[in-house]
Design an enzyme around this catalytic site. Structure first.
Site, PDB file in Angstrom:
ATOM      1  N   ASP A 152     -22.154 -23.531   2.914  1.00 20.85           N
ATOM      2  CA  ASP A 152     -22.095 -22.900   1.594  1.00 20.85           C
ATOM      3  C   ASP A 152     -21.516 -23.900   0.596  1.00 20.85           C
ATOM      4  O   ASP A 152     -20.762 -24.804   0.972  1.00 20.85           O
ATOM      5  CB  ASP A 152     -21.162 -21.677   1.620  1.00 20.85           C
ATOM      6  CG  ASP A 152     -21.786 -20.475   2.315  1.00 20.85           C
ATOM      7  OD1 ASP A 152     -23.023 -20.432   2.469  1.00 20.85           O
ATOM      8  OD2 ASP A 152     -21.020 -19.564   2.697  1.00 20.85           O
ATOM      9  N   ARG A 191     -30.486 -24.736   0.459  1.00 17.92           N
ATOM     10  CA  ARG A 191     -30.540 -23.372  -0.079  1.00 17.92           C
ATOM     11  C   ARG A 191     -30.251 -23.508  -1.580  1.00 17.92           C
ATOM     12  O   ARG A 191     -29.205 -24.032  -1.946  1.00 17.92           O
ATOM     13  CB  ARG A 191     -29.493 -22.463   0.562  1.00 17.92           C
ATOM     14  CG  ARG A 191     -29.413 -21.082  -0.144  1.00 17.92           C
ATOM     15  CD  ARG A 191     -28.096 -20.354   0.107  1.00 17.92           C
ATOM     16  NE  ARG A 191     -27.911 -20.000   1.493  1.00 17.92           N
ATOM     17  CZ  ARG A 191     -26.695 -19.842   2.043  1.00 17.92           C
ATOM     18  NH1 ARG A 191     -25.602 -20.022   1.325  1.00 17.92           N
ATOM     19  NH2 ARG A 191     -26.582 -19.525   3.308  1.00 17.92           N
TER      20      ARG A 191
END
Ligand code: FDA
Length: 305
Positions: free
Chosen positions: A130, A183
């Site tokens: 992340d 992502r």
């Protein structure tokens, strides 16, 4: 904008976190976005998503740990998650935050820990790093590349790029040159105008620009958004460039726009839902509130009842 800024500031309040974690009502409300306190509790929601042909990225909630003991505990949970996914045959990978692995106080420890997690994930597993606030961007990308180019090279790792940062176009170029899977999201933290676009139309335009670069690369990337305009933009670009729906995936957060998740699957698109679990849900919950202040009114209405 004022409410968003305030909520993002409150996301860092230790006092409010302690209050919220001990309050039965706020714990119940957080359940809309958090699949459970434990891995066992999160398993049934994951099975339900998998049954609808929705893959999962499983996240143990926790960030900004302060000592090696907490890093060891986070590693232990990550390894349990990987074992659990294999044992229960879940269609899932895992997401990790590097500040939960010690990035803020010992980069070597962070890298060594991530390396062991990647080894445990193996060639059939995948670990997504992340992206946190912009003070961590460079160190997060450096850590990802250290794994990618390490000995042995670990290519079962990918990272997140935030469309609101000015630097992201250059970062995408560098990641694509190396072959790293990305992502793409808009970005969830409070950032200054010196580093990030301030207006939604600018962030959206950059999201679509970066999405085009990612789609052109031929690598398998994830487009994380609930914004119908971004989804349509990705679909349009892919169709115009003869890129098949199997060549990429859309990603959404647990509990948000379930209607859109199932609709996209029904249309033949790949979908992955980010499923967080754990007791340290407060900062994550507050970021979700900040994204959509209407959620806050829902919470306040419930509290008033
Ligand atoms: P936008 O915020 O413009 O919202 C578009 C529409 O989506 C809204 O009108 C509403 O309908 C719906 N929506 C969005 N958020 C909602 C909410 N909280 N509740 C209800 N409805 C909502 N960020 C980051 O900085 N680092 C990261 O690593 C990640 N990782 C990540 C993974 C995945 C799978 C997703 C989907 C998102 C992230 N994010 C993230 C968060 C991301 O940066 C962003 O803050 C949110 O996705 C909201 O942006 P949207 O693209 O959805 O658009």
């Amino acid at each position: 904008m004022v409410v968003r800024t305030l909520l993002l500031q409150l996301a860092g309040s230790h006092w409010l976190e302690v209050y919220a974690r001990n309050n039965r009502l706020s714990r119940r409300l957080a359940r809309r976005f958090v699949a459970g306190d434990s891995l066992e509790e999160a398993t049934e929601p994951i099975r339900q998503l998998n049954a609808q042909k929705i893959a999962v990225s499983l996240d143990f909630l926790g960030e900004s740990v302060a000592d090696a003991g907490e890093v060891e505990a986070a590693e232990c949970v990550a390894l349990q998650m990987l074992q659990h996914i294999r044992r229960e045959q879940l269609d899932a990978n895992i997401s990790v935050k590097l500040t939960a692995l010690g990035l803020d106080f010992d980069e070597q420890l962070c890298r060594a820990t991530l390396g062991r997690i990647l080894t445990a994930a193996g060639s059939d597993g995948f670990v997504r790093i992340d992206m946190e606030d912009s003070s961590h961007t460079q160190r997060t990308l450096d850590t990802c590349m250290a794994m990618w180019n390490g000995t042995p090279a670990q290519h079962n790792v990918g990272v997140v790029i935030q469309a609101y940062l000015y630097r992201s176009e250059e970062d995408v170029k560098a990641l694509l040159k190396a072959g790293v899977r990305v992502r793409l999201c808009k970005g969830a933290y409070k950032e200054q105008a010196t580093v990030a676009f301030r207006h939604k139309h600018e962030v959206d335009a950059n999201y679509l620009r970066l999405a085009g670069m990612l789609l052109d690369s031929g690598l398998y990337h994830g487009f994380a958004t609930h914004d119908p305009a971004m989804i349509a933009g990705v679909q349009r670009y892919a169709a115009e460039h003869s890129i098949k729906p199997e060549a990429y995936e859309f990603q959404m957060l647990y509990g948000i726009r379930r209607d859109l998740q199932t609709a996209l699957v029904a249309e033949g698109y790949r979908m992955r839902v980010y499923v967080p679990f754990g007791t340290h849900w407060y900062p994550y919950f507050m970021r979700r509130m900040a994204e959509r202040p209407a959620n806050l009114w829902f919470v306040l209405r419930n509290m008033a009842r």
